[in-house]
Design an enzyme around this catalytic site. Structure first.
Site, PDB file in Angstrom:
ATOM      1  N   TYR A 124      36.517  43.323  53.442  1.00  0.00           N
ATOM      2  CA  TYR A 124      37.418  43.927  52.462  1.00  0.00           C
ATOM      3  C   TYR A 124      38.443  44.818  53.166  1.00  0.00           C
ATOM      4  CZ  TYR A 124      38.894  46.396  48.253  1.00  0.00           C
ATOM      5  OH  TYR A 124      39.646  46.934  47.240  1.00  0.00           O
ATOM      6  N   HIS A 150      44.295  53.367  39.536  1.00  0.00           N
ATOM      7  CA  HIS A 150      45.107  52.384  40.268  1.00  0.00           C
ATOM      8  C   HIS A 150      45.546  51.311  39.275  1.00  0.00           C
ATOM      9  CE1 HIS A 150      46.322  49.578  43.315  1.00  0.00           C
ATOM     10  NE2 HIS A 150      45.169  49.005  43.558  1.00  0.00           N
ATOM     11  N   HIS A 176      45.077  51.726  47.613  1.00  0.00           N
ATOM     12  CA  HIS A 176      45.682  50.590  48.231  1.00  0.00           C
ATOM     13  C   HIS A 176      47.186  50.418  47.944  1.00  0.00           C
ATOM     14  CE1 HIS A 176      45.859  46.055  46.972  1.00  0.00           C
ATOM     15  NE2 HIS A 176      46.207  46.119  48.224  1.00  0.00           N
ATOM     16  N   ASP A 226      43.474  43.975  38.692  1.00  0.00           N
ATOM     17  CA  ASP A 226      42.009  43.837  38.706  1.00  0.00           C
ATOM     18  C   ASP A 226      41.334  45.065  38.087  1.00  0.00           C
ATOM     19  OD1 ASP A 226      43.038  45.057  41.056  1.00  0.00           O
ATOM     20  OD2 ASP A 226      41.192  44.722  42.159  1.00  0.00           O
ATOM     21  N   HIS A 275      34.873  48.071  43.520  1.00  0.00           N
ATOM     22  CA  HIS A 275      34.364  46.725  43.830  1.00  0.00           C
ATOM     23  C   HIS A 275      33.069  46.838  44.615  1.00  0.00           C
ATOM     24  CE1 HIS A 275      38.244  44.951  42.730  1.00  0.00           C
ATOM     25  NE2 HIS A 275      38.834  45.829  43.507  1.00  0.00           N
ATOM     26  N   ASP A 299      39.623  51.419  45.118  1.00  0.00           N
ATOM     27  CA  ASP A 299      39.560  50.340  46.112  1.00  0.00           C
ATOM     28  C   ASP A 299      38.906  50.766  47.431  1.00  0.00           C
ATOM     29  OD1 ASP A 299      40.567  48.224  44.634  1.00  0.00           O
ATOM     30  OD2 ASP A 299      42.634  48.498  45.290  1.00  0.00           O
ATOM     31  N   HIS A 346      43.644  36.584  45.233  1.00  0.00           N
ATOM     32  CA  HIS A 346      44.978  36.393  45.812  1.00  0.00           C
ATOM     33  C   HIS A 346      44.957  35.957  47.274  1.00  0.00           C
ATOM     34  CE1 HIS A 346      44.877  40.554  47.284  1.00  0.00           C
ATOM     35  NE2 HIS A 346      44.989  41.067  46.087  1.00  0.00           N
ATOM     36  N   GLU A 383      46.673  48.196  39.762  1.00  0.00           N
ATOM     37  CA  GLU A 383      46.585  46.758  40.065  1.00  0.00           C
ATOM     38  C   GLU A 383      45.776  46.063  38.964  1.00  0.00           C
ATOM     39  OE1 GLU A 383      45.287  45.812  44.059  1.00  0.00           O
ATOM     40  OE2 GLU A 383      46.201  43.806  43.930  1.00  0.00           O
TER      41      GLU A 383
HETATM   42 FE   LIG Z   1      44.137  47.337  44.720  1.00  0.00          FE
HETATM   43 FE   LIG Z   2      40.917  46.436  43.471  1.00  0.00          FE
END
Ligand SMILES: [Fe+2]
Ligand SMILES: [Fe+2]
Lengths: 54, 402
Positions: free
Chosen positions: B191, B77, B144, B81, B222, B163, B23, B79
């Site tokens: 990051y 989370h 996040h 991803d 990640h 995250d 993104h 999100e």
């Molecule tokens: Fe995130």
């Molecule tokens: Fe993430």
């Protein structure tokens, strides 16, 4: 003066501290914050806050 | 494919070698989406991966424990991803119960619609007994998103941090000691700067919340798993949340016909030799991901744009908008730039910096058409002043209160 907690991100507005990053002076009650004031941590409006019981 | 953190605790994630745009974040070294399997008498999967990699994730789970033996799927989370392949996982693991917090469940429903998944809602302080192993949960809102949560396994002292502490870094090694530490730290910093810089205060709260835990490993969602350098990454986060200034001056600019470029180089020339580290970053050739990363710990920012079409240059406006969102704190700055008849470019840079809370060190430095000798001298003087300011800021070590 009551503290208020953001229901989205758990930020606590403490009137004794104010919100110095956004020019809100210490001693400003939550009710006196401008209508367009938003949570400094997540950006939601005043309507998403709830009073904290002490 | 899997990798072992401890006996019965395995990484079963995905290495995304080719992604270069997350993104808008330039992921120059790719990324990984980490999923983990924790086995007690029961088995839990912690977090899923991006949608296109669902089949590979299922293959990794199947090879490691068998899809049929997954009892719990923890969603830290929502999100995409981490949740894009959740529906595929829930469909492939017939006895799995989704374990997540109320906010995350809400967002998952927002993305994927109401589902019939058996769901167990948890909150901070709750834990899940796997039989011989435990997972306990701490909600860390805004690290996040509002739903963000971390999962801790007290028997192994592993923090599954989602995250937090992540890096967009694809590598053959799964652990921090399997590649060059400077690369890992650089990607962790990139990051932090580009994903969560604006959430310094919530991250400080999260650091406090997990501060009492004994942590042998941090397994983020990640990048590589921290096991040799846990203290280093925790120290780095403690500095980053407070925007600890380093003795660095950034000269960030774009030019039209070379005048603003000449001013930038005069600022650089004046700044050199006064003890600060200086970097000259032309916006167009640098990109905003790198710029945000450099901004994180720089004490002073000189930002330049000429006037174009009665405003500032769109490349500079883009970087300033990006930075406004990321909300760097604890900075001083100065605007500069050239103009022909209306100095609105540099003035708007000044206003934008001021608007994001940068302490302005003076009025914009401007040059009409070309910087003449007098303007050049003023640029060099400003460079010296900013370098000295950066050195002083680092020495004083003023921290942003969180
Ligand atoms: Fe995130
Ligand atoms: Fe993430």
């Amino acid at each position: 003066m009551k503290k208020y907690e953001c229901t989205v991100c758990a930020y606590v507005y403490d009137p004794d501290v104010g919100d110095p990053d956004n020019a809100i002076a210490p001693g400003t009650a939550f009710e006196e914050l401008p209508d367009d004031w938003t949570c400094p941590d997540c950006g939601v409006g005043k309507d998403m806050f709830e009073p904290l019981d002490d | 494919m899997h990798a072992t953190l401890a006996e019965g605790v395995n990484w079963v994630g995905i290495i995304d070698w080719t992604v270069r745009d997350f993104h808008g974040y330039e992921t120059r070294r790719g990324s990984t989406y980490n999923s983990y399997l924790v086995q007690g008498e029961k088995t839990a999967l912690i977090d899923a991966v991006k949608a296109p990699f669902a089949d590979t994730l299922l293959g990794n789970i199947d090879e490691t424990v068998g899809l049929g033996s997954v009892d719990y799927v923890v969603a830290n989370h929502a999100e995409p991803d981490h949740s894009g392949s959740l529906a595929a996982v829930m469909a492939a693991c017939p006895k799995a119960t989704l374990v997540t917090n109320e906010k995350c469940a809400e967002i998952l429903e927002g993305y994927y619609g109401a589902r019939e998944w058996p769901t167990h809602i948890v909150t901070t302080g709750d834990s899940l007994d796997l039989g011989g192993r435990t997972l306990s949960f701490v909600q860390v809102p805004m690290v996040h998103w509002p739903d963000s949560m971390v999962t801790y396994c007290p028997e192994e002292h592993i923090l599954f941090s989602n995250d937090a502490f992540g890096q967009h870094l694809a590598s053959s090694g799964r652990f921090d000691d399997e590649l060059d530490l400077s690369v890992v730290m650089d990607e962790a910093k990139t990051y932090y700067a580009n994903i969560v810089m604006l959430y310094g205060r919530p991250i400080a709260r999260a650091l406090e919340a997990v501060g009492g835990l004994q942590i042998a490993m941090i397994a983020p969602a990640h990048g590589v798993i921290w096991r040799e350098h846990v203290a280093e990454i925790l120290d780095a986060y403690n500095d980053w949340v407070r925007c600890r200034p380093r003795a660095r001056l950034l000269v960030i600019y774009e030019s039209m016909w070379g005048s603003t470029d000449a001013m930038a180089h005069e600022i650089l020339a004046g700044a050199l030799g006064h003890g600060a580290e200086i970097e000259l970053l032309e916006v167009g050739s640098t990109g905003r991901t790198r710029i945000a990363t450099e901004v994180l710990d720089a004490a002073v920012l000189a930002v330049g744009s000429p006037t174009l079409n009665m405003t500032l240059m769109p490349e500079v406006a883009g970087v300033l908008t990006y930075l406004k969102g990321l909300a760097p704190r604890n900075k001083a700055g100065l605007a500069f730039g050239s103009y022909g008849w209306a100095p609105s470019g540099p003035k708007e840079v000044h206003a934008a910096l001021e608007g994001m809370g940068v302490e302005m060190l003076g009025e914009p430095l401007t040059a009409r058409w070309r910087p003449d000798d007098e303007v050049r001298a003023r640029c060099r003087e400003a460079g010296r002043m900013m370098a000295e300011r950066a050195v002083r800021a680092a020495a004083e070590g003023h921290l942003y209160p969180v």
